[in-house]
Design a protein around this motif. Structure first.
Motif, PDB file in Angstrom:
ATOM      1  N   TYR A 143       0.807  -1.217   0.000  1.00 27.79           N
ATOM      2  CA  TYR A 143       0.000   0.000   0.000  1.00 27.79           C
ATOM      3  C   TYR A 143       0.843   1.271   0.000  1.00 27.79           C
ATOM      4  O   TYR A 143       0.328   2.363  -0.267  1.00 27.79           O
ATOM      5  CB  TYR A 143      -0.942   0.008   1.207  1.00 27.79           C
ATOM      6  CG  TYR A 143      -0.227  -0.020   2.554  1.00 27.79           C
ATOM      7  CD1 TYR A 143       0.173   1.165   3.172  1.00 27.79           C
ATOM      8  CD2 TYR A 143       0.043  -1.204   3.198  1.00 27.79           C
ATOM      9  CE1 TYR A 143       0.825   1.147   4.398  1.00 27.79           C
ATOM     10  CE2 TYR A 143       0.690  -1.243   4.415  1.00 27.79           C
ATOM     11  CZ  TYR A 143       1.079  -0.064   5.016  1.00 27.79           C
ATOM     12  OH  TYR A 143       1.737  -0.088   6.225  1.00 27.79           O
ATOM     13  N   LYS A 149       0.298  -0.590  -5.278  1.00 29.38           N
ATOM     14  CA  LYS A 149      -1.065  -0.099  -5.514  1.00 29.38           C
ATOM     15  C   LYS A 149      -1.575  -0.530  -6.892  1.00 29.38           C
ATOM     16  O   LYS A 149      -2.764  -0.833  -7.046  1.00 29.38           O
ATOM     17  CB  LYS A 149      -1.105   1.420  -5.349  1.00 29.38           C
ATOM     18  CG  LYS A 149      -1.021   1.848  -3.884  1.00 29.38           C
ATOM     19  CD  LYS A 149      -1.266   3.324  -3.680  1.00 29.38           C
ATOM     20  CE  LYS A 149      -0.067   4.157  -3.991  1.00 29.38           C
ATOM     21  NZ  LYS A 149      -0.248   5.577  -3.612  1.00 29.38           N
ATOM     22  N   LEU A 164      -7.091  -3.514   3.828  1.00 31.92           N
ATOM     23  CA  LEU A 164      -7.663  -2.235   4.263  1.00 31.92           C
ATOM     24  C   LEU A 164      -8.224  -2.301   5.673  1.00 31.92           C
ATOM     25  O   LEU A 164      -8.243  -1.301   6.394  1.00 31.92           O
ATOM     26  CB  LEU A 164      -8.756  -1.796   3.283  1.00 31.92           C
ATOM     27  CG  LEU A 164      -8.297  -1.434   1.872  1.00 31.92           C
ATOM     28  CD1 LEU A 164      -9.488  -1.125   0.979  1.00 31.92           C
ATOM     29  CD2 LEU A 164      -7.350  -0.243   1.904  1.00 31.92           C
ATOM     30  N   LEU A 168      -2.595  -0.071   8.757  1.00 34.32           N
ATOM     31  CA  LEU A 168      -1.764   0.519   7.708  1.00 34.32           C
ATOM     32  C   LEU A 168      -0.726   1.418   8.381  1.00 34.32           C
ATOM     33  O   LEU A 168      -1.019   2.544   8.773  1.00 34.32           O
ATOM     34  CB  LEU A 168      -2.634   1.320   6.723  1.00 34.32           C
ATOM     35  CG  LEU A 168      -3.748   0.533   6.034  1.00 34.32           C
ATOM     36  CD1 LEU A 168      -4.624   1.464   5.195  1.00 34.32           C
ATOM     37  CD2 LEU A 168      -3.169  -0.569   5.160  1.00 34.32           C
ATOM     38  N   THR A 175       2.898   8.250   3.524  1.00 34.95           N
ATOM     39  CA  THR A 175       2.176   6.985   3.402  1.00 34.95           C
ATOM     40  C   THR A 175       0.693   7.189   3.678  1.00 34.95           C
ATOM     41  O   THR A 175       0.320   7.829   4.670  1.00 34.95           O
ATOM     42  CB  THR A 175       2.717   5.945   4.398  1.00 34.95           C
ATOM     43  OG1 THR A 175       4.124   5.830   4.246  1.00 34.95           O
ATOM     44  CG2 THR A 175       2.067   4.590   4.157  1.00 34.95           C
ATOM     45  N   VAL A 176      -0.144   6.661   2.794  1.00 31.97           N
ATOM     46  CA  VAL A 176      -1.593   6.743   2.990  1.00 31.97           C
ATOM     47  C   VAL A 176      -1.992   5.656   3.983  1.00 31.97           C
ATOM     48  O   VAL A 176      -1.885   4.462   3.694  1.00 31.97           O
ATOM     49  CB  VAL A 176      -2.344   6.550   1.656  1.00 31.97           C
ATOM     50  CG1 VAL A 176      -3.852   6.578   1.892  1.00 31.97           C
ATOM     51  CG2 VAL A 176      -1.933   7.631   0.660  1.00 31.97           C
ATOM     52  N   THR A 177      -2.445   6.078   5.155  1.00 31.41           N
ATOM     53  CA  THR A 177      -2.831   5.123   6.200  1.00 31.41           C
ATOM     54  C   THR A 177      -4.330   5.141   6.470  1.00 31.41           C
ATOM     55  O   THR A 177      -4.800   4.411   7.344  1.00 31.41           O
ATOM     56  CB  THR A 177      -2.079   5.428   7.508  1.00 31.41           C
ATOM     57  OG1 THR A 177      -2.337   6.771   7.912  1.00 31.41           O
ATOM     58  CG2 THR A 177      -0.575   5.252   7.317  1.00 31.41           C
ATOM     59  N   LEU A 182      -7.122   5.308   0.703  1.00 27.47           N
ATOM     60  CA  LEU A 182      -6.396   4.318  -0.084  1.00 27.47           C
ATOM     61  C   LEU A 182      -7.331   3.599  -1.049  1.00 27.47           C
ATOM     62  O   LEU A 182      -6.967   3.351  -2.201  1.00 27.47           O
ATOM     63  CB  LEU A 182      -5.717   3.309   0.849  1.00 27.47           C
ATOM     64  CG  LEU A 182      -4.852   2.239   0.187  1.00 27.47           C
ATOM     65  CD1 LEU A 182      -3.768   2.863  -0.686  1.00 27.47           C
ATOM     66  CD2 LEU A 182      -4.221   1.328   1.246  1.00 27.47           C
ATOM     67  N   GLU A 185      -7.776   5.722  -4.020  1.00 27.17           N
ATOM     68  CA  GLU A 185      -6.599   5.678  -4.900  1.00 27.17           C
ATOM     69  C   GLU A 185      -6.580   4.405  -5.745  1.00 27.17           C
ATOM     70  O   GLU A 185      -6.230   4.437  -6.934  1.00 27.17           O
ATOM     71  CB  GLU A 185      -5.317   5.769  -4.068  1.00 27.17           C
ATOM     72  CG  GLU A 185      -4.999   7.161  -3.557  1.00 27.17           C
ATOM     73  CD  GLU A 185      -3.531   7.312  -3.201  1.00 27.17           C
ATOM     74  OE1 GLU A 185      -2.713   6.504  -3.693  1.00 27.17           O
ATOM     75  OE2 GLU A 185      -3.212   8.233  -2.445  1.00 27.17           O
ATOM     76  N   GLU A 197       2.886   7.338  -6.555  1.00 20.91           N
ATOM     77  CA  GLU A 197       3.380   7.417  -5.180  1.00 20.91           C
ATOM     78  C   GLU A 197       4.300   8.621  -5.072  1.00 20.91           C
ATOM     79  O   GLU A 197       5.110   8.891  -5.968  1.00 20.91           O
ATOM     80  CB  GLU A 197       4.150   6.131  -4.841  1.00 20.91           C
ATOM     81  CG  GLU A 197       4.991   6.226  -3.589  1.00 20.91           C
ATOM     82  CD  GLU A 197       6.083   5.172  -3.533  1.00 20.91           C
ATOM     83  OE1 GLU A 197       6.976   5.317  -2.678  1.00 20.91           O
ATOM     84  OE2 GLU A 197       6.056   4.224  -4.350  1.00 20.91           O
ATOM     85  N   GLU A 200       5.842   7.994  -0.256  1.00 20.19           N
ATOM     86  CA  GLU A 200       5.035   7.093   0.569  1.00 20.19           C
ATOM     87  C   GLU A 200       5.837   5.908   1.080  1.00 20.19           C
ATOM     88  O   GLU A 200       5.581   5.410   2.181  1.00 20.19           O
ATOM     89  CB  GLU A 200       3.820   6.608  -0.219  1.00 20.19           C
ATOM     90  CG  GLU A 200       2.853   7.732  -0.555  1.00 20.19           C
ATOM     91  CD  GLU A 200       1.737   7.289  -1.482  1.00 20.19           C
ATOM     92  OE1 GLU A 200       1.211   6.180  -1.265  1.00 20.19           O
ATOM     93  OE2 GLU A 200       1.409   8.030  -2.433  1.00 20.19           O
TER      94      GLU A 200
END
Length: 261
Positions: A143, A149, A164, A168, A175-177, A182, A185, A197, A200
């Motif tokens: 992720y 991704k 998910l 995360l 970083t997308v947590t 997410l 995305e 990215e 991330e």
């Protein structure tokens, strides 16, 4: 760990080494051997050999047959798994070289293993001092990477939802947590065929990636390009990655064996 008989040729050999010594005695010319012959060729005592063979047989690495022992189905299965990265590398390498030549950037080939991306080839680009968090054989949380991704966007819903719904963790500065962010995305990456990215997975990195797809739309692997943040606008070079994988998609769709990997 099993103890080693002091009369054995290699009294300090560890368990992994002894297992290797036993498996190495088999050959296409002599696929079936007796326990005594295996012990003699491996340089191990009969007692130690018998104990190891018994354990290997329990887990299908060795099969007992009427005239002795032979390599089991698990060795074959693992061999098939080891072959997949070689096949993918052979499939993608020319395209990766072309992509590096066209962009000057580091090009990576990765596959999804659990929740991580495992890299099976990396071609370094012109920014040789660029620090990347990956290496051939290494893994990074999917992720947090463009390649990951791209793979997740074309993975089974159950796998994505499990990720998910888990934790995360923050890997890089951006970083997308957030699971909702997410998921959005991944939806966009699925529609556009490109995932992006920006810092991330590691500070200072920008990446773009596209998946190599089977005929049913699921991902076999992903190709990504990496550059220092602020040097290259990934939204401009991302379509080049997508175009490169489209040609590979046609090759994968034309080869039925990829549907099984």
């Amino acid at each position: 760990m099993l103890s080693v008989n002091p009369t054995e040729a290699k009294p300090t050999a560890g368990m992994i080494e002894r297992v290797s010594m036993i498996l190495d005695v088999f050959s296409p010319e002599e696929p079936v051997l007796t326990g005594g012959e295996i012990a003699r060729r491996a340089g191990l005592s009969r007692a130690t050999t018998a104990r190891i063979l018994s354990e290997l047989a329990k887990h299908d690495f060795i099969d007992r047959v009427q005239s002795g022992y032979q390599i089991g189905i698990r060795c074959f299965e693992l061999g098939q798994m080891a072959q997949q990265p070689k096949d993918l590398r052979r499939l993608a390498l020319a395209t990766m070289f072309d992509l590096r030549r066209a962009t000057g950037l580091t090009v990576q080939l990765g596959v999804l293993e659990g929740n991580d991306v495992v890299y099976i080839e990396i071609l370094r680009g012109q920014y040789r001092d660029l620090t990347i968090p990956s290496r051939v054989g290494g893994r990074v949380p999917s992720y947090a990477t463009a390649g990951g991704k791209a793979l997740l966007a074309h993975s089974p819903d159950r796998l994505v939802e499990d990720l998910l719904n888990g934790q995360l963790e923050k890997i890089g500065p951006n970083t997308v947590t957030d699971a909702r962010e997410l998921r959005a995305e991944l939806d966009l990456a699925r529609r556009e065929g490109i995932a992006y990215e920006r810092e991330e997975s590691h500070a200072g990195l920008a990446c773009a990636a596209s998946p190599i797809l089977r005929g049913d739309g699921t991902a076999v692997a992903a190709i990504s390009i990496t550059a220092p943040v602020g040097v290259v606008e990934m939204r401009l070079v991302g379509p080049a990655v997508h175009a490169a994988t489209l040609g590979l998609n046609r090759q994968v769709a034309a080869a039925p064996h990829w549907a099984k990997l």
